[in-house]
Scaffold this motif. Structure first.
Motif, PDB file in Angstrom:
ATOM      1  N   TYR A  92     -10.068  -3.630   4.056  1.00 42.37           N
ATOM      2  CA  TYR A  92      -8.737  -2.947   4.187  1.00 42.37           C
ATOM      3  C   TYR A  92      -8.543  -2.385   5.586  1.00 42.37           C
ATOM      4  O   TYR A  92      -7.900  -1.353   6.158  1.00 42.37           O
ATOM      5  N   TRP A 105      -4.734   6.252   0.318  1.00 40.67           N
ATOM      6  CA  TRP A 105      -3.874   5.137   0.494  1.00 40.67           C
ATOM      7  C   TRP A 105      -4.150   4.377  -0.964  1.00 40.67           C
ATOM      8  O   TRP A 105      -5.572   4.146  -1.412  1.00 40.67           O
ATOM      9  N   LEU A 132       0.800  -1.173   0.189  1.00 41.15           N
ATOM     10  CA  LEU A 132       0.147   0.033   0.050  1.00 41.15           C
ATOM     11  C   LEU A 132       0.876   1.244  -0.245  1.00 41.15           C
ATOM     12  O   LEU A 132       1.900   1.165   0.646  1.00 41.15           O
ATOM     13  N   ASP A 154      -3.809   0.794  -3.202  1.00 40.53           N
ATOM     14  CA  ASP A 154      -3.420  -0.578  -3.436  1.00 40.53           C
ATOM     15  C   ASP A 154      -3.338  -0.910  -5.063  1.00 40.53           C
ATOM     16  O   ASP A 154      -3.954  -1.219  -5.620  1.00 40.53           O
TER      17      ASP A 154
END
Length: 411
Positions: free
Chosen positions: A107, A69, A15, A71
């Motif tokens: 998450y 964030w 991440l 991914d």
């Protein structure tokens, strides 16, 4: 268990935190709609009373500081900070308006939002935004992060038979578009008179009106010299007069606007609206047997206490005052430790680090709501929100201006 931990560790390692840009706008809105369970159909059909969670949740990415964030290329956690200003006891403060907070559930429990908030608060400090406001969807959650309640919203419902009788005023009301410049002029003068209020820039106005109904109408009160002194934003549906916002510079303007509402007597059965000051409507009506409910509204937290106190106006005193105290902040190390506050005779404060024999101990939440005037020092001490002796509590009572915040915006 070890396999699960290793899997989550690998997930965290891939991440990346970075700024969310306009090209990520679709992902930003998709995440918000998932978190707050909003569909496109609902966005088109729900009424004003049912959309506080959804309202104004499509931020203008190019104007806000948006962190997230990722991914890979997928945005999975985010928050946004708007550049706003507020009036605090007559002083103009830069304020970071926190909004757009959300993380996909798969998450969760990785500490992602905690890290985003720390970075957002650090960025606020660098931009000289010494205080942050937010609308809480979980008061306990934001309290753990250092925010505290600083304003209330009183919702009221008045029957047509309880509307105030017409009173003579020198001016008149004119209906017009909500875009009329006199509305912004009146609000600016009003906000400069009311502690805690948003000093609305173009972005604040855009957010305030983003999800309003197409038939929202403005009524402006002009005094005998044809000067705009108050306005009302409203709509009528199902024989109910819905008051979005009433702003007035003086009592005459308030009377004139209520005259206008009462003139709808034959068209409506009820008036519904909200008040954002500690002033229930019931006392002002001849028939005060109305329905009013009070609920906490906005929360705030001091981002940088030293910077916040540079402009903060304490009450003038006969002699200089000194207070040494300890402060706890769950997020920010620069608000941690022992500090000494000096306040001169004019009410100007100066904070320095260190000191001996602290006379009080606060957390940042309690200190914020106290300095904002929402709750008095004596009350907060009595319910054991902070520790101090009677002399220190009395000093704080004398130093802090007695005025509760007004805040009617939503972002």
């Amino acid at each position: 268990m070890e396999v699960i931990c290793m899997s989550r560790q690998k997930l965290q390692e891939r991440l990346k935190m970075k700024h969310v840009e306009t090209k990520h706008g679709e992902q930003f809105n998709d995440l918000l709609r998932y978190v707050f369970q909003v569909t496109n159909h609902q966005l088109q059909t729900f009424g004003w009373e049912n959309r506080e969670i959804e309202q104004a949740k499509l931020p203008v990415l190019k104007q806000a500081d948006v962190l997230g964030w990722f991914d890979g290329d997928k945005l999975i956690s985010q928050l946004a900070v708007y550049p706003f200003q507020v009036n605090i006891f007559g002083q103009r403060y830069e304020m970071g308006g926190l909004t757009g907070v959300g993380t996909y559930p798969e998450y969760a429990n990785l500490g992602l939002m905690n890290q985003l908030m720390r970075q957002a608060l650090t960025n606020m400090r660098e931009r000289k935004q010494s205080i942050s406001y937010l609308y809480p969807y979980s008061i306990p959650y934001y309290r753990r992060k250092g925010w505290e309640i600083i304003s209330d919203k009183i919702s009221f419902e008045v029957k047509d038979t309880q509307l105030p009788k017409l009173k003579t005023v020198s001016g008149n009301v004119e209906r017009m578009s909500i875009e009329h410049p006199d509305i912004k002029d009146v609000y600016q003068r009003f906000a400069l008179q009311n502690h805690g209020a948003m000093l609305r820039n173009d972005l604040a106005w855009e957010e305030n009106l983003r999800w309003d109904l197409d038939d929202l109408t403005a009524a402006v009160y002009y005094d005998g010299d044809h000067q705009p002194m108050g306005y009302l934003l409203y709509w009528i549906a199902g024989e109910v007069f819905h008051m979005k916002e009433m702003v007035f510079i003086n009592q005459e303007a308030r009377t004139g606007l209520w005259n206008f509402i009462s003139a709808h007597f034959s068209m409506i059965t009820h008036v519904k609206g909200h008040i954002y000051t500690d002033e229930p409507l019931a006392f002002l009506l001849e028939d005060g047997d109305i329905k009013e409910t009070i609920a906490p509204y906005y929360m705030a937290r001091i981002v940088d206490l030293s910077l916040f106190l540079e402009k903060y106006p304490f009450q003038p005193q006969e002699t200089d005052c000194q207070l040494t105290f300890t402060l706890h902040d769950p997020m920010l190390e620069w608000n941690q430790g022992t500090f000494t506050l000096m306040v001169d005779e004019e009410g100007k404060g100066h904070l320095t680090g260190g000191g001996v024999n602290p006379a009080a101990a606060f957390d940042i939440q309690t200190l914020t709501t106290m300095l904002m005037g929402y709750k008095r020092p004596s009350y907060l001490a009595r319910i054991e929100r902070f520790r101090a002796d009677e002399v220190t509590v009395n000093l704080l009572e004398k130093l802090i201006i007695r005025q509760q915040p007004y805040f009617s915006d939503y972002f």
